[in-house]
Design an enzyme around this catalytic site. Structure first.
Site, PDB file in Angstrom:
ATOM      1  N   LYS A   1       0.852  -1.206   0.000  1.00 31.58           N
ATOM      2  CA  LYS A   1       0.000   0.000   0.000  1.00 31.58           C
ATOM      3  C   LYS A   1       0.881   1.247   0.000  1.00 31.58           C
ATOM      4  CE  LYS A   1      -0.307  -0.244   5.031  1.00 31.58           C
ATOM      5  NZ  LYS A   1      -1.053  -0.863   6.134  1.00 31.58           N
TER       6      LYS A   1
ATOM      7  N   TYR B   1      15.074  30.043   8.872  1.00 30.97           N
ATOM      8  CA  TYR B   1      13.860  30.703   9.357  1.00 30.97           C
ATOM      9  C   TYR B   1      13.798  30.684  10.882  1.00 30.97           C
ATOM     10  CZ  TYR B   1      11.733  30.625   4.696  1.00 30.97           C
ATOM     11  OH  TYR B   1      11.447  30.830   3.380  1.00 30.97           O
TER      12      TYR B   1
HETATM   13  C1  LIG Z   1      -0.312  -1.800   6.779  1.00 30.49           C
HETATM   14  C2  LIG Z   1      -0.899  -3.074   7.222  1.00 30.49           C
HETATM   15  C3  LIG Z   1      -0.105  -4.223   7.352  1.00 30.49           C
HETATM   16  C4  LIG Z   1       1.400  -4.197   7.249  1.00 30.49           C
HETATM   17  O1  LIG Z   1       1.921  -3.654   8.448  1.00 30.49           O
HETATM   18  P1  LIG Z   1       3.490  -3.624   8.727  1.00 30.49           P
HETATM   19  O2  LIG Z   1       3.595  -3.199  10.150  1.00 30.49           O
HETATM   20  O3  LIG Z   1       4.080  -2.603   7.810  1.00 30.49           O
HETATM   21  O4  LIG Z   1       4.026  -4.973   8.477  1.00 30.49           O
HETATM   22  C5  LIG Z   1      -0.744  -5.416   7.625  1.00 30.49           C
HETATM   23  N1  LIG Z   1      -2.089  -5.484   7.777  1.00 30.49           N
HETATM   24  C6  LIG Z   1      -2.867  -4.387   7.694  1.00 30.49           C
HETATM   25  C7  LIG Z   1      -4.335  -4.527   7.890  1.00 30.49           C
HETATM   26  C8  LIG Z   1      -2.305  -3.158   7.426  1.00 30.49           C
HETATM   27  O5  LIG Z   1      -3.084  -2.082   7.353  1.00 30.49           O
END
Ligand SMILES: *Cc1c(COP(=O)(O)O)cnc(C)c1O
Length: 367
Positions: free
Chosen positions: A36, A261
């Site tokens: 993702k 800044y």
């Molecule tokens: C993002 C996500 C993962 C992966 O999590 P990691 O900690 O990066 O391994 C697994 N399951 C779900 C439902 C997620 O949203």
């Protein structure tokens, strides 16, 4: 013209990390690569290709569009849509052979009614075992399963997600595990024996083998980051992303002068500064102002002053041979660990990785 910053993506490191995950879970448990958010900023398609070549049995994304991108690229593997789909995408999801996660009986009816006749929708059911993000309450699971059966939807999997697996010894992991097992037992009573039961993400898979079930959903570990330092003795990971930039200007300022800044940093000695052409606009978080260092060759140089949208200034007084064009590593490679930087920025490494701007070119090596 050279790019202001470049993200080097080491696909050999990615393959190595996948092999480590597979070693930890054993040959019978499949690894679902979580890609993702553009594979946590690493680039969804090249990452997914490498994972499939390395033996990953499934991929997971957050939304339909991310899944569509992978299918369009020709990747033939089960793709789980963790965030589910709206009914208007049901026909496309079936056409592309995608597997949405579903947690609500009413939504399932709407989705199923949008599936063209003669086609079969495949889903995974999500149960909320205590995190209280997505998922059906355990009390609603029976109706959800009955609805799926009645609609002749194929329930290929049942899943849940752990809230605190990255905190060693957190008692909620055992509680969620027990809740998940109870949900699976209930499913079986109602006649559902899902082929794929899955609970663990990176932290869970490292923390406790009882969370492995039939599949683990690995994200962070694949990208070479440890969810918690205490897991370091269980796995050898190689960071996949290296974020680099180069010096555009070097200057010397007298003691007492300030930088950037708001003048949040003031020189205590005659100071040599290097200006780097990356800032929060490209994903180097402003929260790291005066709180990080970068690597230049063998040396490190502290970030001084407030990070601006397109620039950051580092103190190179003690670093030899710095001039315009000198290469600088912001994280990964010989630079700082992105998880540590995340902590310094008051967030987590996940956020730094996934927020590297699209405009920063990804350069792939290995694979
Ligand atoms: C993002 C996500 C993962 C992966 O999590 P990691 O900690 O990066 O391994 C697994 N399951 C779900 C439902 C997620 O949203």
């Amino acid at each position: 013209m050279t790019a202001r910053a470049v993200c080097f993506i080491d696909l050999d490191a990615l393959a190595h990390n996948l092999a480590e995950v597979q070693r930890i879970v054993g040959p019978k448990v499949r690894v679902c690569g979580v890609v993702k958010a553009n594979a946590y900023g690493h680039g969804a398609v090249p990452v997914a290709r490498t994972l499939l070549r390395g033996g990953a049995g499934a991929l997971a994304v957050a939304c339909f569009e991310e899944a569509e991108e992978l299918r369009t690229a020709g990747l033939a593997v089960p793709i789980l849509i963790l965030g589910g789909i709206d009914a208007e995408l049901a026909a496309d999801a079936v056409r592309l052979g995608l597997t949405p996660v579903v947690w609500d009986a009413e939504a399932l009816r709407e989705i199923a009614s949008a599936v063209p006749s003669g086609r079969r929708l495949q889903i995974h059911l999500k149960v909320d075992t205590g995190m209280h993000r997505l998922g059906a309450a355990p009390s609603a699971l029976e109706e959800l399963i009955r609805t799926a059966t009645e609609l002749s939807v194929e329930v290929d999997g049942v899943l849940s997600h752990l809230a605190c697996a990255d905190e060693p010894e957190n008692a909620s992991v055992a509680a969620q595990l027990a809740e998940f097992e109870e949900a699976l037992a209930l499913a079986e009573e109602v006649g559902l024996r899902p082929r794929i039961r899955h609970l663990a993400a990176s932290a869970g898979l490292l923390a406790d083998a009882r969370t492995h079930f039939d599949m683990v959903r690995a994200g962070l570990v694949l990208y070479g980051c440890l969810p918690h330092a205490s897991f370091a003795d269980r796995v050898t990971l190689r960071p996949v992303m290296e974020l680099r930039t180069h010096v555009v200007q070097v200057k010397t300022i007298p003691p007492g002068d300030a930088v950037g800044y708001g003048f949040t940093w003031r020189a205590e000695r005659q100071t040599r500064l290097a200006v780097l052409p990356i800032g929060y606009g490209q994903g180097y978080p402003r929260a790291l102002s005066n709180r990080a260092h970068v690597a230049i060759g063998e040396a490190t140089a502290p970030v001084v002053g407030t990070i601006s949208m397109d620039h950051v200034t580092v103190d190179v007084t003690d670093v030899p041979d710095v001039e315009p064009g000198t290469e600088v590593v912001l994280w990964g490679g010989t630079g700082p660990d992105v998880m540590q930087l995340g902590k310094s920025a008051g967030t987590i490494g996940y956020e730094l990785l996934s927020r590297v701007a699209h405009g920063v070119p990804r350069v792939y090596r290995g694979g």
